[in-house]
Design an enzyme around this catalytic site. Structure first.
Site, PDB file in Angstrom:
ATOM      1  N   GLY A  15       0.957  -1.599   0.018  1.00  0.00           N
ATOM      2  CA  GLY A  15       0.304  -0.176   0.323  1.00  0.00           C
ATOM      3  C   GLY A  15       0.968   1.288  -0.471  1.00  0.00           C
ATOM      4  N   GLY A 115       5.358  -7.603   4.159  1.00  0.00           N
ATOM      5  CA  GLY A 115       5.470  -8.167   2.926  1.00  0.00           C
ATOM      6  C   GLY A 115       5.658  -8.324   1.457  1.00  0.00           C
ATOM      7  CG  ASP A 138       0.044  -0.973   8.987  1.00  0.00           C
ATOM      8  OD1 ASP A 138      -1.578   0.313   9.370  1.00  0.00           O
ATOM      9  OD2 ASP A 138      -0.348  -2.307   8.268  1.00  0.00           O
ATOM     10  NE  ARG A 173     -24.819  11.632  18.877  1.00  0.00           N
ATOM     11  CZ  ARG A 173     -25.432  12.600  17.001  1.00  0.00           C
ATOM     12  NH1 ARG A 173     -24.848  12.697  16.441  1.00  0.00           N
ATOM     13  NH2 ARG A 173     -26.842  12.501  17.465  1.00  0.00           N
ATOM     14  CG  MET A 180      -6.565   2.255   7.749  1.00  0.00           C
ATOM     15  SD  MET A 180      -5.668   2.513   6.037  1.00  0.00           S
ATOM     16  CE  MET A 180      -7.063   2.048   4.902  1.00  0.00           C
ATOM     17  CG  HIS A 182      -2.882  -5.752   8.895  1.00  0.00           C
ATOM     18  ND1 HIS A 182      -1.727  -7.097   7.876  1.00  0.00           N
ATOM     19  CD2 HIS A 182      -3.803  -6.667   8.157  1.00  0.00           C
ATOM     20  CE1 HIS A 182      -2.369  -7.990   7.221  1.00  0.00           C
ATOM     21  NE2 HIS A 182      -3.563  -7.513   7.025  1.00  0.00           N
TER      22      HIS A 182
END
Length: 374
Positions: A15, A115, A138, A173, A180, A182
């Site tokens: 990515g 990866g 990440d 609220r 993100m 992973h």
């Protein structure tokens, strides 16, 4: 007879993230100026080696890209040559080796995450010379304390959670922000603590839904009528499973992580009277102008990778450890993920100021010194 000029290929796999162009600039300019090398840009990660889709990279081609996010070469996280999805998960690594040879490359600089480093290690076993450069939002590449792209992603996530505070206060609220990351919780941890989130949920600590609900109730009873929850996409409840998005035709063998924020919202609605809303930050964390830190880190990594490539130091990844630049054998990086250790100082700091990590009694290992992404 003059000696052959060094020919170096460079690709950006996986990515995209802020800082890749800064690394491309550093690799290309350093090789051109310091080693008189020829640089070949490979488009769309390993896809370019499968299709022989390449372009020469000259000094002028990488001028003016330092501040740009993304990658001028393009990227792909579906072009694993050992598991090539467009051909039914086929092994097309022989085609990659053939292209590498036909391009007469002396070495390949692979800029990517875990990866990409794993693929690079396998290609080295097939005879390719490769130098790795770690990038990912990440921050989960083993062997380095930081990857470029992470700092910018944390800035983006922190700013988003900061913005959420005002609407949470106005409408009383519970606001959940999914980041993100992973299988690692670095983004949620760093952005959550930086923005003062009341609850931070990360993959490394399975959360208890009742405990999260209790934090919300305790805040309400104490006069604080809103709660901010930062949750990593890989987080899961005790005894549960990670939440994945639906499968797609482009990625038929696996489903991406994502949606845990909405699952948690449904769980909390059963336990609370207040409104609960979820915001998923998604790919905005990958975009934007890289921070000065990421530009500098990418530049430092890129110039060191260029030096390794010129000196024939294949099979290593450049890295940052304990504030110093070093190299790590790709064999120590491949097929591993760097997660948040429970003795990370930021967990202890957050816990000390009242941040909940979704469990009633959080046990933090005692360690005087521990690496941290700060």
């Amino acid at each position: 007879m003059p000696s052959k000029s060094l020919r170096v290929g460079v690709l950006t796999g996986g990515g995209d993230c802020p800082g890749i162009n800064a690394a491309l600039r550093a690799v290309t300019k350093s090789l051109t100026l310091q080693h008189e090398a020829k640089v070949v840009g490979i488009r769309d990660g390993f896809q370019g080696l499968i299709d022989r889709d390449v372009e020469p990279l000259h000094y002028r081609d990488v001028s003016g890209i330092l501040t740009q996010g993304g990658t001028i070469l393009g990227a792909s996280n579906k072009a694993d040559p050992f598991n090539y999805q467009p051909r039914g998960d086929a092994d097309v690594s022989a085609q990659v080796v053939k292209t590498y040879r036909n391009l007469d490359l002396d070495v390949l600089v692979a800029i990517g995450g875990d990866g990409t480093m794993s693929i690079a290690h396998r290609l080295i076993d097939l005879g390719l010379d490769i130098v790795g450069v770690p990038k990912t939002i990440d921050n989960d590449v083993v062997g380095t304390d930081r990857t470029f792209g992470f700092d910018t992603a944390v800035r983006t996530a922190t700013a988003a959670i900061d913005q959420i505070h005002t609407t949470a206060q106005s409408h009383h609220r519970v606001m959940i922000v999914e980041t993100m990351g992973h299988y690692s919780g670095w983004i949620a941890l760093c952005a959550g603590v930086a923005s003062g989130a009341d609850v931070v949920l990360i993959p490394e600590i399975e959360y208890n839904t009742d405990e999260v609900a209790q934090v919300c109730l305790d805040r309400q009873r104490g006069g604080q009528r809103f709660t901010i929850i930062a949750i990593a996409e890989g987080a899961k409840q005790e005894g549960g499973h990670r939440v994945r998005q639906g499968r797609t035709s482009a990625d038929s063998n696996s489903a991406r992580l994502g949606g845990i924020g909405h699952v948690l919202a449904d769980q909390l609605r059963e336990r609370l009277d207040s409104g609960v809303r979820t915001t998923t930050l998604g790919h905005m964390q990958r975009g934007g102008t890289p921070t000065p830190y990421d530009r500098n880190l990418a530049t430092a990594f890129g110039t060191r990778a260029a030096s390794l490539a010129a000196n024939g130091s294949s099979g290593h990844m450049v890295a940052l450890q304990d504030g110093a630049f070093t190299t790590v054998p790709l064999g120590q990086v491949a097929d591993r993920t760097r997660t948040v250790p429970l003795d990370d100082p930021l967990i202890a700091s957050g816990h000390s100021v009242g941040t909940s990590f979704g469990v009633k009694n959080l046990e933090i290992p005692n360690r005087a010194e521990a690496p941290s992404p700060l």
